[in-house]
Design a protein around this motif. Structure first.
Motif, PDB file in Angstrom:
ATOM      1  N   ALA A   1       0.770  -1.170   0.089  1.00 31.26           N
ATOM      2  CA  ALA A   1      -0.022  -0.149   0.128  1.00 31.26           C
ATOM      3  C   ALA A   1       0.802   1.297   0.073  1.00 31.26           C
ATOM      4  N   HIS A   2       0.666   2.084  -1.020  1.00 34.85           N
ATOM      5  CA  HIS A   2       1.590   3.329  -0.987  1.00 34.85           C
ATOM      6  C   HIS A   2       1.284   4.052   0.440  1.00 34.85           C
ATOM      7  N   ILE A   3       0.163   4.511   0.379  1.00 33.42           N
ATOM      8  CA  ILE A   3      -0.118   5.151   1.819  1.00 33.42           C
ATOM      9  C   ILE A   3      -1.181   4.776   2.617  1.00 33.42           C
ATOM     10  N   VAL A   4      -1.265   4.350   3.829  1.00 37.66           N
ATOM     11  CA  VAL A   4      -2.479   3.847   4.553  1.00 37.66           C
ATOM     12  C   VAL A   4      -2.933   5.093   5.448  1.00 37.66           C
ATOM     13  N   GLU A   5      -4.171   5.385   5.095  1.00 44.24           N
ATOM     14  CA  GLU A   5      -4.627   6.801   5.516  1.00 44.24           C
ATOM     15  C   GLU A   5      -5.669   6.485   6.605  1.00 44.24           C
ATOM     16  N   ASN A   6      -6.205   5.043   7.063  1.00 40.95           N
ATOM     17  CA  ASN A   6      -7.200   4.967   7.870  1.00 40.95           C
ATOM     18  C   ASN A   6      -6.594   4.025   9.038  1.00 40.95           C
ATOM     19  N   TYR A   7      -5.189   4.185   9.278  1.00 39.47           N
ATOM     20  CA  TYR A   7      -4.977   3.429  10.578  1.00 39.47           C
ATOM     21  C   TYR A   7      -4.880   4.588  11.810  1.00 39.47           C
ATOM     22  N   PRO A   8      -5.484   4.479  12.758  1.00 40.82           N
ATOM     23  CA  PRO A   8      -5.667   5.491  14.043  1.00 40.82           C
ATOM     24  C   PRO A   8      -4.170   5.959  14.190  1.00 40.82           C
ATOM     25  N   GLY A   9      -4.156   7.115  14.599  1.00 39.48           N
ATOM     26  CA  GLY A   9      -2.842   7.528  15.111  1.00 39.48           C
ATOM     27  C   GLY A   9      -1.917   8.158  14.068  1.00 39.48           C
ATOM     28  N   PHE A  10      -2.199   8.171  12.791  1.00 41.41           N
ATOM     29  CA  PHE A  10      -1.419   8.760  11.680  1.00 41.41           C
ATOM     30  C   PHE A  10      -2.385   9.673  10.748  1.00 41.41           C
ATOM     31  N   PRO A  11      -2.766  10.745  11.494  1.00 37.96           N
ATOM     32  CA  PRO A  11      -3.650  11.514  10.725  1.00 37.96           C
ATOM     33  C   PRO A  11      -3.259  11.918   9.146  1.00 37.96           C
ATOM     34  N   ASP A  12      -1.949  11.999   9.120  1.00 40.52           N
ATOM     35  CA  ASP A  12      -1.227  12.535   7.506  1.00 40.52           C
ATOM     36  C   ASP A  12      -1.232  11.176   6.623  1.00 40.52           C
ATOM     37  N   GLY A  13      -1.543  10.048   7.388  1.00 41.59           N
ATOM     38  CA  GLY A  13      -1.113   8.827   6.477  1.00 41.59           C
ATOM     39  C   GLY A  13       0.188   8.242   6.716  1.00 41.59           C
ATOM     40  N   VAL A  14       0.293   7.120   6.613  1.00 41.50           N
ATOM     41  CA  VAL A  14       1.773   6.561   6.707  1.00 41.50           C
ATOM     42  C   VAL A  14       1.821   5.513   5.497  1.00 41.50           C
ATOM     43  N   GLU A  15       3.185   5.392   5.267  1.00 36.71           N
ATOM     44  CA  GLU A  15       3.330   4.643   4.090  1.00 36.71           C
ATOM     45  C   GLU A  15       3.418   3.178   4.392  1.00 36.71           C
ATOM     46  N   GLY A  16       2.835   2.378   3.736  1.00 36.46           N
ATOM     47  CA  GLY A  16       2.438   0.912   4.145  1.00 36.46           C
ATOM     48  C   GLY A  16       3.946   0.343   4.539  1.00 36.46           C
TER      49      GLY A  16
END
Ligand code: NAP
Length: 306
Positions: free
Chosen positions: A42-57
């Motif tokens: 996954a390029h960016i994971v935007e829906n994992y709590p705690g990462f409001p700006d998204g996080v690279e998979g």
């Protein structure tokens, strides 16, 4: 002899590793691929709590791994070739070793079915996606294609229709497989258009997707649908080949568990995308891993009492 062997590489596995360590259980993780499992793609994971700006998979996978190791999980890179799960001592085989444990957590995940097109591979991450929940929001206001006619495809179409301009559902027949309620909602949605009896011939574009060329399998007519995104929702295949003769699976091959992630075999648990369940996300996989360890601990206590 480990307290628990956890098989797989994704969020369910690494969360189980964290919880096992914190519970004082000796844990061995056997992983075949890069940590993170499918999120590594996954390029960016935007829906994992705690990462409001998204996080690279990839980064999330590495963080999960470091966290599990911090709590004492031993991670070995190995391809599991077989299992013996019905006895009190569980055995996990690789080509050159046999590992033993009191409990096993099966979390080998599932793979998205692909169309098998070169263009599908080429545009993966630049317009082609297998996860509308993960990547849909990148296509706000744009036109997208969803391929498939099952529950996932129609749910994806309905979800995407909330914020994209137009959703074309390309299906190889003129009848949907999805449940009636979903079908009805999709047919009533003005942003969703069905493209019946059609198969994807190729996905077009330069650096990004610009369209999907489909062939009508009744008339052989070609049609180019201009779009920015293609969501392929033609089903998934669980990695249960080596265990399905021992643990109970559903009609699609997913492992059946109770709410404690217990399989039909005592001391054997399953977690993550390999489990029969409605929502396969990082957050649900992580939750499964935590619950599986909780149940494994409970099982170990019953062994001690005997
Ligand atoms: P599915 O039910 O297997 O549907 C796959 C769809 O993709 C079918 O319409 C199939 O066409 C089409 N397809 C398969 N291979 C294809 C190919 N090579 N090229 C073009 N089209 C192809 O998969 P799913 O929708 O992912 O659902 C899997 C399971 O999860 C089902 O049991 C489903 O009910 C369940 N699920 C439930 C929910 C819910 O209850 N909310 C949500 C999602 C999933 P045909 O129809 O022609 O075979």
């Amino acid at each position: 002899m480990y307290d628990v062997i956890i098989v797989g590489a994704g969020p369910a596995v690494l969360t189980a590793g964290i919880y096992a360590g914190r519970a004082g259980m000796s844990a061995l993780i056997l992983e075949r691929v890069f940590p993170g499992g499918q999120i590594a793609r996954a390029h960016i994971v935007e829906n994992y709590p705690g990462f409001p700006d998204g996080v690279e998979g990839v980064e999330l996978g590495i963080r999960f791994k470091e966290h599990a190791e911090r709590h004492g999980a031993v991670i070995e890179s190995a391809e599991v070739t077989g299992y013996s799960l019905d006895g009190e001592i569980k055995k996990v085989f690789t080509s050159d070793k046999t590992y033993e444990a009191k409990t096993v957590i099966l979390a080998m995940g599932a793979a998205y079915k692909t169309l098998g097109l070169y263009s599908e591979k080429r545009f993966l991450g630049t317009g082609v996606s297998y996860c509308a929940t993960c990547d849909g929001p990148f296509f706000r206001g744009k036109d997208v294609v969803v391929v498939g006619g099952g529950d996932t495809a129609i749910e994806d179409a309905l979800y995407l229709a909330n914020f994209v301009n137009r959703v074309y559902v390309v299906h190889r027949r003129d009848e949907l497989r999805a449940q009636m309620a979903l079908q009805k909602a999709a047919r009533q949605n003005e942003r969703i258009e069905f493209v019946w009896n059609s198969e994807v011939d190729t996905i077009t574009g330069d650096t990004m997707v610009t369209g999907v060329r489909v062939r009508n399998n009744k008339t052989q007519e070609m049609r180019l649908i201009p779009c920015s995104g293609v969501f392929i929702a033609i089903g998934t295949v669980p990695h249960t080949e080596e265990v399905k003769s021992q643990v109970k699976t559903d009609a699609f091959g997913y492992i059946v568990t109770d709410s404690g992630m217990r399989t039909n075999l005592p001391g054997v648990f399953a977690a993550g995308d390999i489990v029969a369940k409605p929502l396969r996300q990082v957050v649900t996989a992580a939750a499964d891993g935590a619950i599986a360890i909780y149940s494994a601990q409970e099982y170990l206590r019953t062994l001690e009492k005997e």
